[in-house]
Design an enzyme around this catalytic site. Structure first.
Site, PDB file in Angstrom:
ATOM      1  N   ARG A  12       1.289  -6.277 -10.118  1.00  0.00           N
ATOM      2  CA  ARG A  12       1.615  -5.874  -8.575  1.00  0.00           C
ATOM      3  C   ARG A  12       1.926  -6.985  -7.519  1.00  0.00           C
ATOM      4  O   ARG A  12       2.247  -6.773  -6.367  1.00  0.00           O
ATOM      5  CB  ARG A  12       0.657  -4.431  -8.175  1.00  0.00           C
ATOM      6  CG  ARG A  12      -0.717  -5.323  -7.951  1.00  0.00           C
ATOM      7  CD  ARG A  12      -1.621  -4.105  -7.833  1.00  0.00           C
ATOM      8  NE  ARG A  12      -2.811  -4.400  -7.352  1.00  0.00           N
ATOM      9  CZ  ARG A  12      -3.748  -3.807  -6.382  1.00  0.00           C
ATOM     10  NH1 ARG A  12      -3.218  -2.847  -5.793  1.00  0.00           N
ATOM     11  NH2 ARG A  12      -4.787  -4.584  -6.112  1.00  0.00           N
TER      12      ARG A  12
ATOM     13  N   HIS B 181       0.385   3.952 -10.390  1.00  0.00           N
ATOM     14  CA  HIS B 181      -0.567   4.425  -9.302  1.00  0.00           C
ATOM     15  C   HIS B 181       0.161   5.362  -8.177  1.00  0.00           C
ATOM     16  O   HIS B 181       0.168   4.879  -6.880  1.00  0.00           O
ATOM     17  CB  HIS B 181      -1.210   3.261  -8.726  1.00  0.00           C
ATOM     18  CG  HIS B 181      -2.462   3.469  -8.085  1.00  0.00           C
ATOM     19  ND1 HIS B 181      -2.491   4.380  -6.776  1.00  0.00           N
ATOM     20  CD2 HIS B 181      -3.587   2.839  -7.928  1.00  0.00           C
ATOM     21  CE1 HIS B 181      -3.657   4.328  -6.339  1.00  0.00           C
ATOM     22  NE2 HIS B 181      -4.447   3.550  -6.887  1.00  0.00           N
TER      23      HIS B 181
ATOM     24  N   GLU C 138      -2.172   9.529 -10.637  1.00  0.00           N
ATOM     25  CA  GLU C 138      -1.724   8.285 -11.070  1.00  0.00           C
ATOM     26  C   GLU C 138      -1.654   8.587 -12.707  1.00  0.00           C
ATOM     27  O   GLU C 138      -2.722   8.794 -13.414  1.00  0.00           O
ATOM     28  CB  GLU C 138      -2.654   7.215 -10.848  1.00  0.00           C
ATOM     29  CG  GLU C 138      -2.824   7.033  -9.264  1.00  0.00           C
ATOM     30  CD  GLU C 138      -4.335   6.243  -9.225  1.00  0.00           C
ATOM     31  OE1 GLU C 138      -4.554   5.420 -10.073  1.00  0.00           O
ATOM     32  OE2 GLU C 138      -4.730   6.452  -7.934  1.00  0.00           O
TER      33      GLU C 138
ATOM     34  N   ARG D 174       0.839  -1.266   0.057  1.00  0.00           N
ATOM     35  CA  ARG D 174      -0.013  -0.088   0.077  1.00  0.00           C
ATOM     36  C   ARG D 174       0.932   1.132   0.039  1.00  0.00           C
ATOM     37  O   ARG D 174       1.400   1.602   1.024  1.00  0.00           O
ATOM     38  CB  ARG D 174      -1.133  -0.177   1.176  1.00  0.00           C
ATOM     39  CG  ARG D 174      -1.775   1.337   1.389  1.00  0.00           C
ATOM     40  CD  ARG D 174      -2.691   1.494   0.352  1.00  0.00           C
ATOM     41  NE  ARG D 174      -3.836   0.356   0.399  1.00  0.00           N
ATOM     42  CZ  ARG D 174      -4.958   0.216  -0.419  1.00  0.00           C
ATOM     43  NH1 ARG D 174      -4.932   1.190  -1.702  1.00  0.00           N
ATOM     44  NH2 ARG D 174      -5.745  -0.697  -0.220  1.00  0.00           N
TER      45      ARG D 174
ATOM     46  N   GLN E 261      -8.546  -6.790  -9.371  1.00  0.00           N
ATOM     47  CA  GLN E 261      -8.396  -5.329  -9.087  1.00  0.00           C
ATOM     48  C   GLN E 261      -6.808  -5.058  -9.520  1.00  0.00           C
ATOM     49  O   GLN E 261      -6.051  -5.703  -8.978  1.00  0.00           O
ATOM     50  CB  GLN E 261      -8.576  -5.090  -7.586  1.00  0.00           C
ATOM     51  CG  GLN E 261      -8.625  -3.565  -7.219  1.00  0.00           C
ATOM     52  CD  GLN E 261      -9.840  -2.633  -7.558  1.00  0.00           C
ATOM     53  OE1 GLN E 261     -10.636  -3.145  -8.109  1.00  0.00           O
ATOM     54  NE2 GLN E 261      -9.689  -1.287  -7.232  1.00  0.00           N
TER      55      GLN E 261
END
Length: 295
Positions: free
Chosen positions: A92, A167, A270, A69, A87
């Site tokens: 990632r 992101h 982003e 995160r 998602q």
């Protein structure tokens, strides 16, 4: 156990949080950056004065199967939940290969790669190779972190399309003072207002939960927080859109890997391709680029 790569004493690879491998880049000016091989995830970009420019949650989970995160997650081949994939896609949440580490002049460079596998083809039936090149440099006295993301279509006869984003989480100090500048006159989709479209009239502020997709944005913009003289310029190529996000109070409470009050100290802007997916022909390569500069 740490390892200094033969290419340079300015690149250190070691076992880091959660037993994951991370490479730290040391510029001769004192600037630093860290990228994990898990997710090719940049988690730190420090100026030569030691100022951290990227936000990573204190509650972030460093464990395979869970995205870290904060920092700069690589979202591909799907942005968010728009599609049938997990998602933000699968890059990632997978281990990459650290293929190269070198110093070019005073620039410090690492190169990571990821290829399709039986596991990826089960959910996305394409052959591909992606390369992520992370470069730490100083230009005209300003620290820069360049991330170049290249996608090769290895299908023999089938194009593929994707959405995605770098992101980026910016480490501001006061969300009430922070803003994204450079999008005046740009049309955006406001996901908090039923995906209606509006035109931006000034600096972008996050006064509540914010999730906006700015369409066909300029190549250059900045994230600022005048309360602490924070200013980071962003230059992007290949990424037509920009997503501005802050979870604010209520959403933060529902995120196990994010502190309830951390929304005060972060703002995502982003570099993204969302509204117009990229199509790559067989044998062709697409490249996107982002450069962060301490202003």
């Amino acid at each position: 156990m740490s390892q200094i790569l033969p290419a340079s004493s300015r690149i250190q690879v070691e076992e880091s949080l959660g037993g994951l491998t991370a490479a730290t880049l040391f510029h001769e000016s004192g600037a630093q950056a860290t990228v994990f091989t898990y997710g090719a995830h940049v988690t730190s970009f420090k100026s030569k004065s030691g100022e951290e420019l990227l936000f990573v949650s204190k509650s972030a989970v460093y464990k395979e199967g869970k995205a870290i995160r904060g920092g700069i997650p690589v979202c591909w081949p799907q942005f968010a939940g728009v599609g049938e994939l997990p998602q933000h896609g699968f890059l990632r949440n997978n281990q990459w290969q650290l293929m190269d580490a070198r110093v070019v002049g005073s620039d410090v460079v690492v190169v990571l790669t990821f290829e399709d596998s039986d596991a990826t083809r089960k959910i996305w039936p394409h052959s591909f190779g992606v390369t992520y090149t992370v470069t730490l440099r100083v230009v005209d006295g300003r620290e820069e972190l360049e991330t170049v993301f290249s996608v090769l279509n290895r299908n023999t006869d089938q194009p593929f399309s994707f959405t995605g984003a770098l992101h980026t989480y910016f480490r501001i100090a006061d969300i009430g003072q922070a803003a994204v500048r450079g999008f005046e006159g740009v049309t955006y989709i406001d996901n908090m207002r039923g995906k209606q479209q509006f035109q931006e009239s000034g600096a972008v502020k996050a006064s509540g939960e914010t999730e906006r997709i700015y369409i066909a944005t300029p190549a250059d913009f900045s994230v600022v927080d005048p309360s602490v003289n924070y200013a980071v310029g962003v230059h992007k190529e290949g990424f037509g859109d920009c997503v501005v996000w802050n979870p604010h109070v209520e959403k933060s409470k529902g995120m196990a890997d994010f502190g309830d009050d951390e929304w005060h100290q972060m703002l995502c802007a982003e570099s993204a391709v969302v509204t117009s997916p990229v199509t790559v022909a067989p044998g062709a390569t697409w490249t996107g680029r982002q450069v962060l500069s301490r202003l």
